[in-house]
Design an enzyme around this catalytic site. Sequence first.
Site, PDB file in Angstrom:
ATOM      1  N   CYS A   1       7.113 -46.179 -12.641  1.00  0.00           N
ATOM      2  CA  CYS A   1       6.705 -46.830 -11.396  1.00  0.00           C
ATOM      3  C   CYS A   1       7.849 -47.740 -10.953  1.00  0.00           C
ATOM      4  CB  CYS A   1       5.448 -47.673 -11.636  1.00  0.00           C
ATOM      5  SG  CYS A   1       4.726 -48.317 -10.099  1.00  0.00           S
TER       6      CYS A   1
ATOM      7  N   CYS B   1       7.434 -50.872  -9.139  1.00  0.00           N
ATOM      8  CA  CYS B   1       7.131 -52.257  -8.741  1.00  0.00           C
ATOM      9  C   CYS B   1       7.894 -53.309  -9.541  1.00  0.00           C
ATOM     10  CB  CYS B   1       5.633 -52.532  -8.787  1.00  0.00           C
ATOM     11  SG  CYS B   1       4.884 -52.273 -10.392  1.00  0.00           S
TER      12      CYS B   1
ATOM     13  N   CYS C   1       5.461 -50.352  -5.203  1.00  0.00           N
ATOM     14  CA  CYS C   1       5.612 -49.307  -6.222  1.00  0.00           C
ATOM     15  C   CYS C   1       6.503 -48.140  -5.795  1.00  0.00           C
ATOM     16  CB  CYS C   1       4.233 -48.811  -6.660  1.00  0.00           C
ATOM     17  SG  CYS C   1       3.261 -50.120  -7.445  1.00  0.00           S
TER      18      CYS C   1
ATOM     19  N   LYS D   1      -6.492 -45.134 -10.561  1.00  0.00           N
ATOM     20  CA  LYS D   1      -6.031 -46.516 -10.697  1.00  0.00           C
ATOM     21  C   LYS D   1      -6.468 -47.288  -9.465  1.00  0.00           C
ATOM     22  CE  LYS D   1      -1.933 -49.381 -11.166  1.00  0.00           C
ATOM     23  NZ  LYS D   1      -0.484 -49.398 -11.407  1.00  0.00           N
TER      24      LYS D   1
ATOM     25  N   ARG E   1       1.166 -59.165 -13.424  1.00  0.00           N
ATOM     26  CA  ARG E   1       2.214 -59.347 -12.410  1.00  0.00           C
ATOM     27  C   ARG E   1       3.074 -60.562 -12.726  1.00  0.00           C
ATOM     28  NH1 ARG E   1      -1.236 -57.102  -7.205  1.00  0.00           N
ATOM     29  NH2 ARG E   1      -1.477 -55.022  -8.105  1.00  0.00           N
TER      30      ARG E   1
ATOM     31  N   ARG F   1      -1.491 -53.563  -2.487  1.00  0.00           N
ATOM     32  CA  ARG F   1      -1.283 -52.159  -2.834  1.00  0.00           C
ATOM     33  C   ARG F   1      -2.419 -51.247  -2.329  1.00  0.00           C
ATOM     34  NH1 ARG F   1       2.893 -53.586  -5.932  1.00  0.00           N
ATOM     35  NH2 ARG F   1       2.705 -54.599  -7.962  1.00  0.00           N
TER      36      ARG F   1
ATOM     37  N   GLU G   1      -9.109 -37.463  -7.401  1.00  0.00           N
ATOM     38  CA  GLU G   1      -7.796 -37.811  -7.969  1.00  0.00           C
ATOM     39  C   GLU G   1      -7.571 -37.072  -9.288  1.00  0.00           C
ATOM     40  OE1 GLU G   1      -5.221 -39.401  -7.031  1.00  0.00           O
ATOM     41  OE2 GLU G   1      -5.776 -40.779  -5.438  1.00  0.00           O
TER      42      GLU G   1
ATOM     43  N   LYS H   1      -8.175 -46.905 -14.860  1.00  0.00           N
ATOM     44  CA  LYS H   1      -7.669 -48.270 -14.950  1.00  0.00           C
ATOM     45  C   LYS H   1      -8.147 -49.087 -13.769  1.00  0.00           C
ATOM     46  CE  LYS H   1      -3.371 -50.719 -14.661  1.00  0.00           C
ATOM     47  NZ  LYS H   1      -1.983 -50.654 -14.316  1.00  0.00           N
TER      48      LYS H   1
ATOM     49  N   SER I   1      -4.643 -56.588 -18.064  1.00  0.00           N
ATOM     50  CA  SER I   1      -4.257 -57.973 -18.353  1.00  0.00           C
ATOM     51  C   SER I   1      -5.344 -58.997 -18.002  1.00  0.00           C
ATOM     52  CB  SER I   1      -2.965 -58.301 -17.602  1.00  0.00           C
ATOM     53  OG  SER I   1      -3.127 -58.110 -16.212  1.00  0.00           O
TER      54      SER I   1
ATOM     55  N   TYR J   1      -3.991 -55.002 -24.749  1.00  0.00           N
ATOM     56  CA  TYR J   1      -3.205 -56.132 -25.269  1.00  0.00           C
ATOM     57  C   TYR J   1      -3.831 -56.697 -26.539  1.00  0.00           C
ATOM     58  CZ  TYR J   1      -1.347 -55.521 -20.631  1.00  0.00           C
ATOM     59  OH  TYR J   1      -0.785 -54.945 -19.508  1.00  0.00           O
TER      60      TYR J   1
HETATM   61  C1  PBG Z   1       2.303 -50.730 -12.165  1.00  0.00           C
HETATM   62  C2  PBG Z   1       1.379 -51.201 -13.218  1.00  0.00           C
HETATM   63  C3  PBG Z   1       0.543 -52.308 -13.135  1.00  0.00           C
HETATM   64  C4  PBG Z   1      -0.138 -52.379 -14.343  1.00  0.00           C
HETATM   65  C5  PBG Z   1       0.312 -51.324 -15.135  1.00  0.00           C
HETATM   66  N1  PBG Z   1       1.226 -50.590 -14.403  1.00  0.00           N
HETATM   67  C6  PBG Z   1       0.393 -53.346 -12.100  1.00  0.00           C
HETATM   68  C7  PBG Z   1       0.013 -53.074 -10.741  1.00  0.00           C
HETATM   69  O1  PBG Z   1      -0.382 -51.985 -10.351  1.00  0.00           O
HETATM   70  O2  PBG Z   1       0.141 -54.027  -9.988  1.00  0.00           O
HETATM   71  C8  PBG Z   1      -1.170 -53.408 -14.653  1.00  0.00           C
HETATM   72  C9  PBG Z   1      -1.574 -53.537 -16.042  1.00  0.00           C
HETATM   73  C10 PBG Z   1      -2.331 -54.746 -16.373  1.00  0.00           C
HETATM   74  O3  PBG Z   1      -2.821 -55.522 -15.531  1.00  0.00           O
HETATM   75  O4  PBG Z   1      -2.457 -54.969 -17.584  1.00  0.00           O
HETATM   76  N2  PBG Z   1       3.519 -50.338 -12.628  1.00  0.00           N
END
Ligand code: PBG
Length: 327
Positions: free
Chosen positions: A119, A121, A129, A198, A208, A220, A236, A251, A278, A317
């Site tokens: 990705c 971003c 992204c 996602k 982030r 996004r 999807e 996700k 996260s 995590y």
């Molecule tokens: C994008 C990506 C994100 C996460 C994993 N891959 C962030 C986003 O889409 O803003 C988020 C993972 C998380 O919050 O633990 N490359």
Amino acid sequence: MFPTTRLRRLRQHPQLRELVRETTLSPRDLILPLFVRHGQNQKIPIGSMPGHAQLSVDNLAAEIREIVSLGIPGVILFGIPAHKDADGSDARSESGIVQQAIQEIKSVDDSLLVITDVCYCEFTDHGHCGVLTERNGHVDVDNDATLELLQDQAVSHAEAGADMIAPSGMMDGMIEALRNALDDVGFTHLPIMSYAAKYCSGFYGPFREAAESAPQFGNRATYQMDPANALEALREVELDVAEGADILMVKPALSYLDIIRRVKDAQPEVPLAAYNVSGEYAMVKAAAANGWIDEQRVTLEILTSIRRAGADMILTYHAKETARWLS
Ligand code: PBG
């Protein structure tokens, strides 16, 4: 008038409870996300994610040995490059931060599965992204131009030694484009784990900060999914399977257990991952730090619930502490 059927009978003995347990959780089900940053001898704690830090490549070895010794089968890498620009050039550079990290991890212990997030971003100065385009005064990520950049990034990760790529940008046609690009240069054997469903989620907040990847304007919503939609997730997923995805992902996980279940029911043959993101982690840590919940109990309950919903594997995590608790 007393009951003949008594479900409590099977709950009497701890061994019997275990014998009838329907869902298992093992360290072997878990994948740990790692944040790798530029610079030397860096270990910068991530405030909203206690226990996690951005690590420079020279500080990875000890971390990798610990992960392997805990029985965790794989990691997924996120990079924080020294230099960001409009088209995220570090992402596809031979000497990019993720490419360096792959090589370092492989040299420390090549038994660990190394997955890379594909990705832009974390690599663009605007934090979106992919590359931007303007249509009628409205700035948006250019889908097809981004596909080409993603192809270069994926091939570069493969050449650096990644074992699997995980595209997370939610561009249309992403899996087919990446499959073709990998096949063209001989990586026909390299699997793709697709972030198929996602969502555009508030639960990515701490990530982030961790990955320094917040969009500098807007959000996004033109590429990630609306949290209100479930049928769209099935579309999807269908497309990604048709395009050649080897593993599907949903996700975030906790607010989307219904989506995990529906995807598993719709595509029972395809291995399914869920990303316990996260913000989900930060909520548990914050409540536990206040003494409001029993951290171990709640974490194991969450991960078991994600498995019960239908996930074969979980990106989390909590992987290291969970592996300790389960051993
Ligand atoms: C994008 C990506 C994100 C996460 C994993 N891959 C962030 C986003 O889409 O803003 C988020 C993972 C998380 O919050 O633990 N490359």
